[in-house]
Design a protein around this motif. Sequence first.
Motif, PDB file in Angstrom:
ATOM      1  N   HIS A 214      -5.261  -4.214   3.911  1.00 14.14           N
ATOM      2  CA  HIS A 214      -5.064  -2.767   4.018  1.00 14.14           C
ATOM      3  C   HIS A 214      -6.421  -2.055   4.089  1.00 14.14           C
ATOM      4  CE1 HIS A 214      -0.801  -3.237   3.094  1.00 14.14           C
ATOM      5  NE2 HIS A 214      -1.143  -4.004   2.062  1.00 14.14           N
ATOM      6  N   ARG A 215      -6.417  -0.835   4.618  1.00 12.41           N
ATOM      7  CA  ARG A 215      -7.666  -0.083   4.745  1.00 12.41           C
ATOM      8  C   ARG A 215      -7.815   0.953   3.644  1.00 12.41           C
ATOM      9  NH1 ARG A 215      -9.758   4.531   7.740  1.00 12.41           N
ATOM     10  NH2 ARG A 215     -11.929   4.149   8.347  1.00 12.41           N
ATOM     11  N   ASN A 216      -6.972   1.983   3.659  1.00 15.22           N
ATOM     12  CA  ASN A 216      -7.118   3.088   2.702  1.00 15.22           C
ATOM     13  C   ASN A 216      -5.758   3.748   2.521  1.00 15.22           C
ATOM     14  OD1 ASN A 216      -8.322   4.950   0.972  1.00 15.22           O
ATOM     15  ND2 ASN A 216      -9.029   6.275   2.631  1.00 15.22           N
ATOM     16  N   GLY A 217      -4.912   3.130   1.706  1.00 15.67           N
ATOM     17  CA  GLY A 217      -3.551   3.631   1.509  1.00 15.67           C
ATOM     18  C   GLY A 217      -3.518   4.888   0.678  1.00 15.67           C
ATOM     19  N   GLN A 218      -2.974   5.971   1.239  1.00 16.04           N
ATOM     20  CA  GLN A 218      -2.901   7.240   0.516  1.00 16.04           C
ATOM     21  C   GLN A 218      -1.482   7.781   0.417  1.00 16.04           C
ATOM     22  OE1 GLN A 218      -5.794  10.242   1.265  1.00 16.04           O
ATOM     23  NE2 GLN A 218      -7.505   8.848   1.049  1.00 16.04           N
ATOM     24  N   GLY A 219      -0.497   6.931   0.691  1.00 14.44           N
ATOM     25  CA  GLY A 219       0.893   7.289   0.479  1.00 14.44           C
ATOM     26  C   GLY A 219       1.662   6.048   0.093  1.00 14.44           C
ATOM     27  N   LEU A 220       2.554   6.163  -0.899  1.00 13.94           N
ATOM     28  CA  LEU A 220       3.327   5.031  -1.381  1.00 13.94           C
ATOM     29  C   LEU A 220       4.633   5.562  -1.957  1.00 13.94           C
ATOM     30  CD1 LEU A 220       2.842   1.885  -1.722  1.00 13.94           C
ATOM     31  CD2 LEU A 220       2.314   2.407  -4.106  1.00 13.94           C
ATOM     32  N   ALA A 221       5.743   4.966  -1.565  1.00 16.10           N
ATOM     33  CA  ALA A 221       7.042   5.409  -2.064  1.00 16.10           C
ATOM     34  C   ALA A 221       8.039   4.267  -1.949  1.00 16.10           C
ATOM     35  CB  ALA A 221       7.545   6.624  -1.287  1.00 16.10           C
ATOM     36  N   ILE A 222       9.006   4.258  -2.849  1.00  9.91           N
ATOM     37  CA  ILE A 222      10.054   3.250  -2.843  1.00  9.91           C
ATOM     38  C   ILE A 222      11.294   3.852  -2.198  1.00  9.91           C
ATOM     39  CG2 ILE A 222      11.533   1.803  -4.280  1.00  9.91           C
ATOM     40  CD1 ILE A 222       9.209   1.656  -6.284  1.00  9.91           C
ATOM     41  N   ASN A 223      11.807   3.182  -1.161  1.00 11.96           N
ATOM     42  CA  ASN A 223      12.981   3.659  -0.429  1.00 11.96           C
ATOM     43  C   ASN A 223      14.212   3.504  -1.317  1.00 11.96           C
ATOM     44  OD1 ASN A 223      15.114   4.124   1.317  1.00 11.96           O
ATOM     45  ND2 ASN A 223      14.181   3.037   3.029  1.00 11.96           N
ATOM     46  N   PRO A 224      14.853   4.608  -1.717  1.00 13.49           N
ATOM     47  CA  PRO A 224      16.003   4.495  -2.616  1.00 13.49           C
ATOM     48  C   PRO A 224      17.193   3.798  -1.972  1.00 13.49           C
ATOM     49  CG  PRO A 224      15.774   6.752  -1.828  1.00 13.49           C
ATOM     50  CD  PRO A 224      14.557   6.011  -1.366  1.00 13.49           C
ATOM     51  N   ALA A 225      17.231   3.753  -0.645  1.00 16.04           N
ATOM     52  CA  ALA A 225      18.351   3.109   0.041  1.00 16.04           C
ATOM     53  C   ALA A 225      18.264   1.589  -0.002  1.00 16.04           C
ATOM     54  CB  ALA A 225      18.417   3.588   1.488  1.00 16.04           C
ATOM     55  N   SER A 226      17.048   1.054  -0.114  1.00 18.36           N
ATOM     56  CA  SER A 226      16.875  -0.390  -0.033  1.00 18.36           C
ATOM     57  C   SER A 226      16.061  -0.988  -1.171  1.00 18.36           C
ATOM     58  CB  SER A 226      16.180  -0.748   1.291  1.00 18.36           C
ATOM     59  OG  SER A 226      14.866  -0.199   1.321  1.00 18.36           O
ATOM     60  N   GLY A 227      15.272  -0.166  -1.870  1.00 15.14           N
ATOM     61  CA  GLY A 227      14.358  -0.670  -2.879  1.00 15.14           C
ATOM     62  C   GLY A 227      13.050  -1.173  -2.322  1.00 15.14           C
ATOM     63  N   ASP A 228      12.860  -1.089  -0.986  1.00 15.40           N
ATOM     64  CA  ASP A 228      11.620  -1.539  -0.371  1.00 15.40           C
ATOM     65  C   ASP A 228      10.484  -0.560  -0.658  1.00 15.40           C
ATOM     66  OD1 ASP A 228      12.783  -3.791   0.798  1.00 15.40           O
ATOM     67  OD2 ASP A 228      13.339  -2.700   2.618  1.00 15.40           O
ATOM     68  N   VAL A 229       9.276  -1.100  -0.747  1.00 16.86           N
ATOM     69  CA  VAL A 229       8.079  -0.287  -0.944  1.00 16.86           C
ATOM     70  C   VAL A 229       7.485   0.033   0.420  1.00 16.86           C
ATOM     71  CG1 VAL A 229       5.794  -0.181  -1.997  1.00 16.86           C
ATOM     72  CG2 VAL A 229       7.655  -1.409  -3.159  1.00 16.86           C
ATOM     73  N   TRP A 230       7.289   1.328   0.711  1.00 16.56           N
ATOM     74  CA  TRP A 230       6.690   1.781   1.965  1.00 16.56           C
ATOM     75  C   TRP A 230       5.331   2.389   1.659  1.00 16.56           C
ATOM     76  CZ3 TRP A 230       9.695   3.096   6.794  1.00 16.56           C
ATOM     77  CH2 TRP A 230      10.934   2.446   6.827  1.00 16.56           C
ATOM     78  N   GLU A 231       4.416   2.238   2.612  1.00 15.39           N
ATOM     79  CA  GLU A 231       3.032   2.697   2.427  1.00 15.39           C
ATOM     80  C   GLU A 231       2.518   3.303   3.727  1.00 15.39           C
ATOM     81  OE1 GLU A 231      -1.354   0.933   2.800  1.00 15.39           O
ATOM     82  OE2 GLU A 231       0.439   0.698   4.044  1.00 15.39           O
ATOM     83  N   VAL A 232       1.665   4.333   3.611  1.00 13.82           N
ATOM     84  CA  VAL A 232       0.910   4.833   4.758  1.00 13.82           C
ATOM     85  C   VAL A 232      -0.566   4.705   4.441  1.00 13.82           C
ATOM     86  CG1 VAL A 232       2.602   6.396   5.806  1.00 13.82           C
ATOM     87  CG2 VAL A 232       1.135   7.228   3.948  1.00 13.82           C
ATOM     88  N   GLU A 233      -1.347   4.353   5.473  1.00 15.27           N
ATOM     89  CA  GLU A 233      -2.783   4.187   5.270  1.00 15.27           C
ATOM     90  C   GLU A 233      -3.556   4.758   6.450  1.00 15.27           C
ATOM     91  OE1 GLU A 233      -4.138  -0.194   6.323  1.00 15.27           O
ATOM     92  OE2 GLU A 233      -2.372  -0.246   5.027  1.00 15.27           O
ATOM     93  N   HIS A 234      -4.752   5.190   6.151  1.00 16.94           N
ATOM     94  CA  HIS A 234      -5.633   5.747   7.170  1.00 16.94           C
ATOM     95  C   HIS A 234      -6.188   4.630   8.041  1.00 16.94           C
ATOM     96  CE1 HIS A 234      -6.739   9.650   4.790  1.00 16.94           C
ATOM     97  NE2 HIS A 234      -5.438   9.419   4.835  1.00 16.94           N
TER      98      HIS A 234
END
Length: 387
Positions: free
Chosen positions: A230-250
């Motif tokens: 990963h480079r620089n992750g500045q967003g992280l959230a758990i999808n309530p529909a699936s329990g999967d962890v999602w991330e956004v990075e620059h």
Amino acid sequence: MKTPVGLVTVALTAAILLTATLVIATGTRGEETEFPSSAGGLEVRTFARGLVNPWSLTFLPDGRMLVTERPGRIRVVSAEGQLSPPLKGVPDVWASGQGGMLDVAIDKSYAQNKTIYFCFAERTGGGGGRTAIARAKLNDGGGRLDETKIIFRQEGPLSSGNHYGCRIAQADDGNLFVTLGDHGSHREQAQDLGNHLGKVIRIAPDGSAAAGNPFIGRAGAKPEIWSYGHRNGQGLAINPASGDVWEVEHGPRGGDELNIIRTAKNYGWPVIGFGLEYSGGKIHESTAKDGMEQPVKYWVPSISPSGMLFYTGKLFPKWSGSLFVGALSGSMLVRLSLNGNGVAGEERLLQNLHERIRDVRQGPDGALWLLTDSSNGRILRVTPSAK
């Protein structure tokens, strides 16, 4: 006597409607109030202002908020939009470059234990900084944090001021997922399991490696690592529909990524990707390689995504299940409609606001709450237009 939860929500909503400052629609930068969207008109109100580069926002059970400011402060924001003095008991924060006070989150059992977690750039004796994670108890009456303890320190080459990450998401089992940046000038370390640069980690509330982590017991690998590359992750959230962890990075010049974070997977930075050096030169070997994950979505040119949430409220029924992402260089709020684990569409909102959106949260009232990143940052409340 405890106040019923329903009355707290009604009181909070009433206070918000009565006290939030309406930004007058004069057509100058940052002052429009009406914005179009697929859900109808959006009304944007300034709930609080005067924050210096606010970075993260989280709601307390009674409707108040905690907000961080990058220079090294945490404040409580009342249900009327009043800012408390900076909380005492915060560790020494190295506010240099992109570093400073970063994310804050409350424990899932906060009502019982008053525990919060926050991450920040910590000054070291080696001439640079690193990401650290602390745990503390919020002392409501004393305006301070008690029992503050640093529970995790990022290991690896130090940062001169860039790419710290850092977002926190707590799973139902109490373990914490945290994004850690590559420190900018050490990008190749994102592929090295022997340090924490460019990784998503999974730790227990005490900071130890969470049971079941994929690299526990592997020689030369840090046991806290969940995924890497990963480079620089500045967003992280758990999808309530699936329990999967999602991330956004620059990404660099292009190549911002939206990823679903799977255990032990390699997300490719800097070997593969869709961006360029800031000078325009080539970075990556290619855009794909065996053994490395592809993003769910990428952005070229960059929008600099920061902060994200899966919307589950009732105030915007058309947007139920949507993923919202703030954008810094893009100066907007992005809504992604999802089809399972894929992105079905993108809507760009609030572009005429001309504000860097650092964080986006869903409030107990179902509204969207945003932080604007500037030296006079604001907390904004976004609701359907009354017109």
